[in-house]
Design a protein around this motif. Structure first.
Motif, PDB file in Angstrom:
ATOM      1  N   ILE A 276     -77.849 117.538 -34.445  1.00 41.07           N
ATOM      2  CA  ILE A 276     -77.175 117.502 -35.739  1.00 41.07           C
ATOM      3  C   ILE A 276     -76.352 118.776 -35.897  1.00 41.07           C
ATOM      4  O   ILE A 276     -76.874 119.890 -35.743  1.00 41.07           O
ATOM      5  CB  ILE A 276     -78.174 117.355 -36.896  1.00 41.07           C
ATOM      6  N   LEU A 277     -75.084 118.616 -36.220  1.00 38.47           N
ATOM      7  CA  LEU A 277     -74.191 119.734 -36.502  1.00 38.47           C
ATOM      8  C   LEU A 277     -73.836 119.706 -37.979  1.00 38.47           C
ATOM      9  O   LEU A 277     -73.318 118.692 -38.485  1.00 38.47           O
ATOM     10  CB  LEU A 277     -72.921 119.631 -35.648  1.00 38.47           C
ATOM     11  N   THR A 278     -74.102 120.796 -38.676  1.00 42.05           N
ATOM     12  CA  THR A 278     -73.836 120.901 -40.109  1.00 42.05           C
ATOM     13  C   THR A 278     -72.676 121.856 -40.324  1.00 42.05           C
ATOM     14  O   THR A 278     -72.639 122.952 -39.755  1.00 42.05           O
ATOM     15  CB  THR A 278     -75.082 121.406 -40.854  1.00 42.05           C
ATOM     16  N   SER A 279     -71.752 121.460 -41.161  1.00 38.54           N
ATOM     17  CA  SER A 279     -70.561 122.260 -41.438  1.00 38.54           C
ATOM     18  C   SER A 279     -70.402 122.455 -42.938  1.00 38.54           C
ATOM     19  O   SER A 279     -70.692 121.561 -43.738  1.00 38.54           O
ATOM     20  CB  SER A 279     -69.308 121.575 -40.863  1.00 38.54           C
ATOM     21  N   GLY A 280     -69.933 123.651 -43.318  1.00 34.66           N
ATOM     22  CA  GLY A 280     -69.642 123.980 -44.711  1.00 34.66           C
ATOM     23  C   GLY A 280     -68.206 124.424 -44.856  1.00 34.66           C
ATOM     24  O   GLY A 280     -67.675 125.144 -43.996  1.00 34.66           O
ATOM     25  N   SER A 281     -67.566 124.011 -45.943  1.00 35.32           N
ATOM     26  CA  SER A 281     -66.122 124.211 -46.070  1.00 35.32           C
ATOM     27  C   SER A 281     -65.772 124.788 -47.433  1.00 35.32           C
ATOM     28  O   SER A 281     -66.608 124.887 -48.343  1.00 35.32           O
ATOM     29  CB  SER A 281     -65.400 122.881 -45.855  1.00 35.32           C
ATOM     30  N   ASP A 290     -73.787 113.845 -36.461  1.00 37.34           N
ATOM     31  CA  ASP A 290     -74.628 113.523 -35.308  1.00 37.34           C
ATOM     32  C   ASP A 290     -73.721 113.181 -34.130  1.00 37.34           C
ATOM     33  O   ASP A 290     -72.905 112.239 -34.207  1.00 37.34           O
ATOM     34  CB  ASP A 290     -75.555 112.352 -35.631  1.00 37.34           C
ATOM     35  N   LEU A 291     -73.847 113.947 -33.043  1.00 37.68           N
ATOM     36  CA  LEU A 291     -72.997 113.712 -31.876  1.00 37.68           C
ATOM     37  C   LEU A 291     -73.287 112.377 -31.207  1.00 37.68           C
ATOM     38  O   LEU A 291     -72.453 111.867 -30.451  1.00 37.68           O
ATOM     39  CB  LEU A 291     -73.180 114.855 -30.870  1.00 37.68           C
ATOM     40  N   ARG A 292     -74.440 111.791 -31.457  1.00 42.41           N
ATOM     41  CA  ARG A 292     -74.786 110.511 -30.861  1.00 42.41           C
ATOM     42  C   ARG A 292     -74.235 109.329 -31.645  1.00 42.41           C
ATOM     43  O   ARG A 292     -74.352 108.180 -31.205  1.00 42.41           O
ATOM     44  CB  ARG A 292     -76.306 110.386 -30.749  1.00 42.41           C
ATOM     45  N   CYS A 293     -73.686 109.642 -32.817  1.00 42.40           N
ATOM     46  CA  CYS A 293     -73.171 108.578 -33.684  1.00 42.40           C
ATOM     47  C   CYS A 293     -71.639 108.586 -33.628  1.00 42.40           C
ATOM     48  O   CYS A 293     -70.998 109.637 -33.495  1.00 42.40           O
ATOM     49  CB  CYS A 293     -73.654 108.787 -35.115  1.00 42.40           C
ATOM     50  N   LYS A 295     -69.652 107.814 -36.076  1.00 41.40           N
ATOM     51  CA  LYS A 295     -69.087 108.272 -37.335  1.00 41.40           C
ATOM     52  C   LYS A 295     -68.866 109.778 -37.285  1.00 41.40           C
ATOM     53  O   LYS A 295     -69.583 110.508 -36.609  1.00 41.40           O
ATOM     54  CB  LYS A 295     -70.008 107.921 -38.501  1.00 41.40           C
ATOM     55  N   ASP A 296     -67.887 110.238 -38.071  1.00 40.38           N
ATOM     56  CA  ASP A 296     -67.602 111.668 -38.105  1.00 40.38           C
ATOM     57  C   ASP A 296     -68.701 112.452 -38.813  1.00 40.38           C
ATOM     58  O   ASP A 296     -68.953 113.610 -38.477  1.00 40.38           O
ATOM     59  CB  ASP A 296     -66.255 111.918 -38.791  1.00 40.38           C
ATOM     60  N   PHE A 297     -69.357 111.862 -39.790  1.00 41.53           N
ATOM     61  CA  PHE A 297     -70.485 112.512 -40.472  1.00 41.53           C
ATOM     62  C   PHE A 297     -71.429 111.425 -40.971  1.00 41.53           C
ATOM     63  O   PHE A 297     -71.011 110.291 -41.253  1.00 41.53           O
ATOM     64  CB  PHE A 297     -70.009 113.408 -41.622  1.00 41.53           C
ATOM     65  N   ILE A 298     -72.704 111.769 -41.064  1.00 43.76           N
ATOM     66  CA  ILE A 298     -73.724 110.797 -41.475  1.00 43.76           C
ATOM     67  C   ILE A 298     -74.231 111.061 -42.893  1.00 43.76           C
ATOM     68  O   ILE A 298     -74.870 110.202 -43.486  1.00 43.76           O
ATOM     69  CB  ILE A 298     -74.910 110.820 -40.489  1.00 43.76           C
ATOM     70  N   ASN A 314     -84.012 126.085 -40.973  1.00 39.91           N
ATOM     71  CA  ASN A 314     -85.254 126.797 -40.656  1.00 39.91           C
ATOM     72  C   ASN A 314     -85.728 126.428 -39.262  1.00 39.91           C
ATOM     73  O   ASN A 314     -85.149 125.575 -38.586  1.00 39.91           O
ATOM     74  CB  ASN A 314     -86.332 126.513 -41.714  1.00 39.91           C
ATOM     75  N   ASN A 315     -86.783 127.068 -38.815  1.00 40.12           N
ATOM     76  CA  ASN A 315     -87.262 126.879 -37.432  1.00 40.12           C
ATOM     77  C   ASN A 315     -87.802 125.476 -37.186  1.00 40.12           C
ATOM     78  O   ASN A 315     -87.728 124.980 -36.052  1.00 40.12           O
ATOM     79  CB  ASN A 315     -88.339 127.917 -37.109  1.00 40.12           C
ATOM     80  N   ASP A 316     -88.360 124.841 -38.203  1.00 42.27           N
ATOM     81  CA  ASP A 316     -88.872 123.477 -38.050  1.00 42.27           C
ATOM     82  C   ASP A 316     -87.782 122.427 -38.188  1.00 42.27           C
ATOM     83  O   ASP A 316     -88.008 121.260 -37.850  1.00 42.27           O
ATOM     84  CB  ASP A 316     -89.972 123.205 -39.076  1.00 42.27           C
ATOM     85  N   GLY A 317     -86.622 122.811 -38.685  1.00 43.02           N
ATOM     86  CA  GLY A 317     -85.513 121.872 -38.831  1.00 43.02           C
ATOM     87  C   GLY A 317     -85.655 120.903 -39.974  1.00 43.02           C
ATOM     88  O   GLY A 317     -84.989 119.859 -39.979  1.00 43.02           O
TER      89      GLY A 317
END
Length: 488
Positions: A276-281, A290-293, A295-298, A314-317
């Motif tokens: 999972i890649l999270t972006s803030g703008s 999700d790179l496996r999906c 769609k551009d964002f889930i 966090n460390n547990d995600g």
């Protein structure tokens, strides 16, 4: 039978007194009939009156057999009890006396149990186990020896009250003070031409070999790079542009994997959580991709009133912390679209965020130049644990993965790098060298080195060794062919 002084009259005393035998009282309980203990007489032969009987002491001869009835036994017991000294009555203890008695018992336990556990007795032989020594252990660490070698190190010859383990600790050399080099061990400076290219290009550089930089990508259509982030689980690099696009590149093959859209403004922060890649703008939105999906964002997260300038999983995600330019700090659930906590306290933009790898639910955040505070939060209840005023803008924060320490980079007005100890919040060292705001910080995979970057008139990357890796004890490998002690 004649009368003698000190004797009682027998049955022929009736002839002397002139009375009939049937008129006298006779003691039927006497084993010898005719004898009586109720008719004492004087030497003249006349009976004594009742008053004379009370005042006269009667002496009995050796032939008198007393009457052993129940009254005599009770009288004997009463006289026996009267001769014994009276027993003192038990007095009730007051509250003060009972408290003093409890303190005395605790003192007795401390002297006889705890001190024996801390300082074993020296009088016992090496073959005997001390009960006090095993008081706080489930299993004794001292094995019984079948044979005792008489050496000066035996406890019987010791002249101190401490055990051998305590003496070894006291004799051990002191730990040397920690020394952190105040100057970077490597520095990379940019010339004007490279600085211009860096705005539209991404370069790879191996710090271990110091080889020439490798160009990864170059943006088209005069777009600029706003952020970049390595994936911790793969060789992918995510690049955020000022146009709101996210590009994912393979650092080994030097090729682009895919483009992802969604934002309509600058992407100032990126963070990975597995795939999972999270972006803030600057458009105040947070996207989960999700790179496996295909769609551009889930998922789309809304809640900030201004630009999102800080993101950290966090460390547990399972929790995401986000900071904004409107002095906002939110905690998000992994699958939620609304924040579960809002942490108020900062008076400026919250850009620096870091989760502790040693304590769960411990988040540290740093404020801008109007706040200058580093705050520690408990994300379970949203309460502030502690804070410290750094007297400078906080740009980045990072925890040491092996020790309870963290490093912070600062901007206006000192541009310093500070290593802190937690929870005492004491400064371990201050690293100087940058002449502009230290806007970039990255921790090496070995957990010891950091690299800091500064723009403006500085335009340098500096490499520092700030964290120590604890040395692992050297384990001596025993040979599998060792037969010592196996031959009888």
């Amino acid at each position: 039978m004649f009368q003698q002084e000190g004797f009682l009259a027998t049955s022929n005393s009736s002839e002397m007194s002139g009375t009939k035998e049937n008129d006298r009282p006779v003691n039927t309980s006497s084993p010898i009939s005719g004898y009586s203990s109720y008719s004492p007489i004087n030497l003249s032969g006349s009976f004594l009156s009742k008053n004379q009987r009370k005042r006269t002491t009667v002496y009995h001869g050796d032939r008198f057999i007393p009457v052993r009835n129940a009254d005599m036994f009770r009288e004997f017991e009463r006289l026996k009890n009267c001769n014994e000294p009276p027993k003192p009555k038990k007095r009730r203890q007051t509250a003060l006396e009972s408290e003093e008695q409890a303190k005395a018992e605790l003192e007795h336990i401390r002297l006889n149990v705890l001190e024996k556990a801390m300082f074993p007795s020296r009088d016992n032989s090496d073959n005997t186990r001390s009960i006090a020594a095993n008081l706080f252990a489930y299993q004794s660490t001292i094995r019984d020896k079948t044979t005792v070698i008489d050496t000066p190190s035996r406890m019987a010859y010791s002249t101190t009250p401490f055990s051998q383990e305590v003496e070894n600790i006291l004799r051990a050399p002191h730990k040397p003070p920690r020394v952190i080099n105040s100057s970077p061990y490597q520095m990379l400076a940019f010339c004007d031409e490279l600085t211009l290219k860096a705005k539209t290009s991404v370069y790879l550089w191996d710090a271990s070999s110091s080889q020439q930089m490798t160009k990864l990508c170059e943006l088209e259509d005069s777009s600029t790079i706003a952020s970049a982030k390595w994936s911790p689980t793969s060789d992918c690099i995510a690049v955020g542009t000022a146009d709101g696009l996210v590009q994912v590149w393979d650092a080994v093959k030097l090729m682009k994997i895919r483009d992802m859209s969604g934002h309509c403004a600058r992407i100032g922060c990126l963070v990975w959580n597995g795939n999972i890649l999270t972006s803030g703008s600057s458009d105040r939105l947070i996207f989960h991709r999700d790179l496996r999906c295909q769609k551009d964002f889930i998922r789309n997260l809304c809640g900030h009133k201004s630009e999102v300038c800080g993101l950290k999983w966090n460390n547990d995600g399972d929790q995401l912390a986000s900071g904004g330019n409107a002095n906002e700090l939110f905690i998000w659930d992994r699958f939620g679209q609304t924040p579960i906590k809002k942490l108020d306290g900062h008076k400026a933009a919250v850009r620096a965020l870091a989760w502790s790898p040693h304590a769960p639910n411990l988040l540290v955040s740093g404020g801008g130049h109007l706040d200058r505070q580093i705050k520690f939060w408990n994300t379970l209840d949203g309460k502030l644990v502690s804070s410290i005023n750094t007297r400078s803008q906080v740009c980045n924060l990072a925890w040491s993965p092996r020790s309870n320490e963290l490093v912070s980079t600062h901007g206006w007005w000192k541009n310093h790098i500070i290593v802190w100890d937690y929870p005492s919040l004491k400064k371990i060292t201050t690293l100087k060298g940058h002449t502009y705001r230290v806007l970039y910080l990255s921790l090496s995979p070995n957990g010891e080195d950091i690299v800091t970057g500064s723009g403006g008139d500085d335009n340098t990357l500096r490499f520092w060794k700030v964290f120590n890796t604890p040395t692992k004890p050297h384990l001596k490998k025993e040979s599998v062919f060792k037969i010592e002690g196996q031959i009888r």
